[in-house]
Enzyme design. Structure first.
Site, PDB file in Angstrom:
ATOM      1  N   ASN A  87       1.003  -1.099   0.085  1.00  0.00           N
ATOM      2  CA  ASN A  87       0.001   0.006  -0.137  1.00  0.00           C
ATOM      3  C   ASN A  87       0.829   1.258   0.052  1.00  0.00           C
ATOM      4  O   ASN A  87       1.525   1.497   0.965  1.00  0.00           O
ATOM      5  CB  ASN A  87      -0.987  -0.162   1.162  1.00  0.00           C
ATOM      6  CG  ASN A  87      -1.857   1.143   1.206  1.00  0.00           C
ATOM      7  OD1 ASN A  87      -2.009   2.156   0.540  1.00  0.00           O
ATOM      8  ND2 ASN A  87      -2.426   1.351   2.450  1.00  0.00           N
ATOM      9  N   LYS A 143       0.119   4.137  -0.455  1.00  0.00           N
ATOM     10  CA  LYS A 143      -0.487   5.485   0.055  1.00  0.00           C
ATOM     11  C   LYS A 143       0.034   6.577  -0.693  1.00  0.00           C
ATOM     12  O   LYS A 143      -0.194   6.433  -1.861  1.00  0.00           O
ATOM     13  CB  LYS A 143       0.117   5.732   1.548  1.00  0.00           C
ATOM     14  CG  LYS A 143      -0.112   4.444   2.327  1.00  0.00           C
ATOM     15  CD  LYS A 143      -0.147   4.753   4.146  1.00  0.00           C
ATOM     16  CE  LYS A 143      -0.370   3.236   4.724  1.00  0.00           C
ATOM     17  NZ  LYS A 143      -0.420   3.469   6.038  1.00  0.00           N
ATOM     18  N   HIS A 185      -9.802   1.197   4.671  1.00  0.00           N
ATOM     19  CA  HIS A 185      -8.510   1.522   5.413  1.00  0.00           C
ATOM     20  C   HIS A 185      -8.801   2.310   6.579  1.00  0.00           C
ATOM     21  O   HIS A 185      -9.548   3.222   6.570  1.00  0.00           O
ATOM     22  CB  HIS A 185      -7.240   1.937   4.533  1.00  0.00           C
ATOM     23  CG  HIS A 185      -6.218   1.832   5.066  1.00  0.00           C
ATOM     24  ND1 HIS A 185      -5.673   2.875   6.053  1.00  0.00           N
ATOM     25  CD2 HIS A 185      -5.084   1.073   4.815  1.00  0.00           C
ATOM     26  CE1 HIS A 185      -4.553   2.554   6.346  1.00  0.00           C
ATOM     27  NE2 HIS A 185      -4.043   1.710   5.629  1.00  0.00           N
ATOM     28  N   GLU A 224      -7.002   4.897   7.815  1.00  0.00           N
ATOM     29  CA  GLU A 224      -6.791   6.289   7.051  1.00  0.00           C
ATOM     30  C   GLU A 224      -8.068   6.767   6.657  1.00  0.00           C
ATOM     31  O   GLU A 224      -8.442   7.917   6.756  1.00  0.00           O
ATOM     32  CB  GLU A 224      -5.636   6.091   6.606  1.00  0.00           C
ATOM     33  CG  GLU A 224      -4.384   6.250   7.385  1.00  0.00           C
ATOM     34  CD  GLU A 224      -3.250   5.624   6.632  1.00  0.00           C
ATOM     35  OE1 GLU A 224      -3.144   5.591   5.476  1.00  0.00           O
ATOM     36  OE2 GLU A 224      -2.259   5.014   7.408  1.00  0.00           O
ATOM     37  N   GLU A 250      -5.648  -4.939  10.328  1.00  0.00           N
ATOM     38  CA  GLU A 250      -4.853  -3.844  10.723  1.00  0.00           C
ATOM     39  C   GLU A 250      -4.901  -3.187  11.931  1.00  0.00           C
ATOM     40  O   GLU A 250      -5.882  -2.270  11.964  1.00  0.00           O
ATOM     41  CB  GLU A 250      -4.641  -2.970   9.336  1.00  0.00           C
ATOM     42  CG  GLU A 250      -4.460  -3.282   8.371  1.00  0.00           C
ATOM     43  CD  GLU A 250      -3.672  -2.458   7.136  1.00  0.00           C
ATOM     44  OE1 GLU A 250      -2.647  -2.681   6.554  1.00  0.00           O
ATOM     45  OE2 GLU A 250      -4.279  -1.564   6.857  1.00  0.00           O
ATOM     46  N   GLY A 275       2.174   2.357  10.758  1.00  0.00           N
ATOM     47  CA  GLY A 275       3.074   3.379  10.355  1.00  0.00           C
ATOM     48  C   GLY A 275       3.859   3.751  11.884  1.00  0.00           C
ATOM     49  O   GLY A 275       4.376   4.773  11.865  1.00  0.00           O
ATOM     50  N   SER A 303       3.155  -2.071  10.204  1.00  0.00           N
ATOM     51  CA  SER A 303       4.649  -2.096  10.498  1.00  0.00           C
ATOM     52  C   SER A 303       5.208  -3.498  10.242  1.00  0.00           C
ATOM     53  O   SER A 303       6.237  -3.965  10.996  1.00  0.00           O
ATOM     54  CB  SER A 303       4.898  -1.644  11.889  1.00  0.00           C
ATOM     55  OG  SER A 303       4.618  -0.556  12.234  1.00  0.00           O
TER      56      SER A 303
HETATM   57  P1  PGA Z   1       2.530   0.348   7.646  1.00  0.00           P
HETATM   58  O1  PGA Z   1       1.128   0.298   6.993  1.00  0.00           O
HETATM   59  O2  PGA Z   1       3.050  -1.047   7.136  1.00  0.00           O
HETATM   60  O3  PGA Z   1       3.414   1.521   7.152  1.00  0.00           O
HETATM   61  O4  PGA Z   1       2.354   0.412   9.146  1.00  0.00           O
HETATM   62  C1  PGA Z   1       0.187  -0.561   6.732  1.00  0.00           C
HETATM   63  C2  PGA Z   1      -1.037  -0.102   6.142  1.00  0.00           C
HETATM   64  O5  PGA Z   1      -1.481   1.054   6.514  1.00  0.00           O
HETATM   65  O6  PGA Z   1      -1.545  -0.751   5.332  1.00  0.00           O
END
Ligand code: PGA
Length: 255
Positions: free
Chosen positions: A9, A11, A95, A97, A167, A173, A213
């Protein structure tokens, strides 16, 4: 049998030229991967360029979001038909976000999941609790509510296209990964929920992947669990080497 699934992803990172360069690096370094589903999800502006680069490889392309209508007065939105036209195979929906920064509700996400399935796009439905919800021991209830809402009205015979991504919001993140035990416990819970909602055989076929992460150094410990079928990777997917290493960590291990 469930084939491992590893998706990047990206982003809101990588312009069109940078995206093509990263996709080219992945095609060059990863080779053909038949025993892992490897997917990259660049921003909308890069989909066409990336789709061309990966055309003759085993890598598939996914979008990070979409609207549920096919066309119309929805300024700033992109439809399932537009994605299909660019040979997009997957779409990340719900997601965290999108839920927290853009106010997406389970009902809105559900409309998108159904539209994706209707258009033969493969939804990667994201679910996960916040730190506050975990500390209040509400994580199972939160995730099950998101699953029930997101999959409302979905029929068992449509689930061959579905991927679920667990997640935990507190791990996205942040560099904090759920422990393999915490992740496996939730994945088992999700599979049990899917058994009740659909059937044992449907639940055994659906891939449930972990996100938050995940990186080459912790992937093997997560992936060896019976209910963790891959990963949705943010930060570590922006660098060719680490994404290729994650795909390699999953290769040859499908269950
Ligand atoms: P990350 O993000 O691996 O940077 O923690 C995962 C995601 O949001 O899909």
């Amino acid at each position: 049998m469930r084939k491992y699934f590893i998706a990047g992803n990206w982003k809101m990172n990588k312009n069109a030229a940078e995206s093509v360069a990263l996709a080219e690096e992945l095609v060059r370094t990863m080779g053909q991967q038949y025993d892992v589903d490897a997917v990259i999800c660049p921003p909308f502006t890069s989909l066409q360029g990336v789709a061309r680069v990966i055309e003759n490889s085993t890598i598939k392309v996914g979008a990070q979001n979409m609207h549920h209508e096919q066309s119309g007065a929805y300024t700033g939105e992109v439809s399932p038909e537009m994605l299909r036209h660019l040979y997009v195979s997957y779409v990340i929906l719900g997601h965290s976000e999108r839920r927290t920064l853009f106010g997406e509700t389970d009902a809105f996400i559900n409309a998108k999941v159904k539209a994706a399935l209707h258009n033969r796009l493969r939804p990667i439905l994201c679910v996960g609790e916040t730190l506050e919800e975990r500390e209040a021991d509400r994580m199972f209830e939160v995730v099950e509510t998101q699953l029930a809402g997101g999959l409302d009205g979905v029929e068992a015979d449509q689930t061959d296209l579905l991927v679920i991504a667990y997640e935990p919001v507190w791990a996205i993140g942040t560099g904090k990964t759920a422990t393999p035990d915490q992740a496996e416990e939730m994945h088992r819970r999700i599979r049990d929920w899917l058994k009740k909602r659909f059937s044992d055989s449907v639940a055994e076929r659906i891939r449930i992947v972990y996100g938050g992460s995940m990186k080459p150094s912790n992937a093997a410990d997560l992936l060896k669990n019976p209910n963790i079928d891959g990963g949705l990777i943010g930060g570590a997917s922006l660098e060719g080497r680490s994404f290729a290493d994650l795909v390699k960590a999953a290769a040859g291990k499908s269950k």
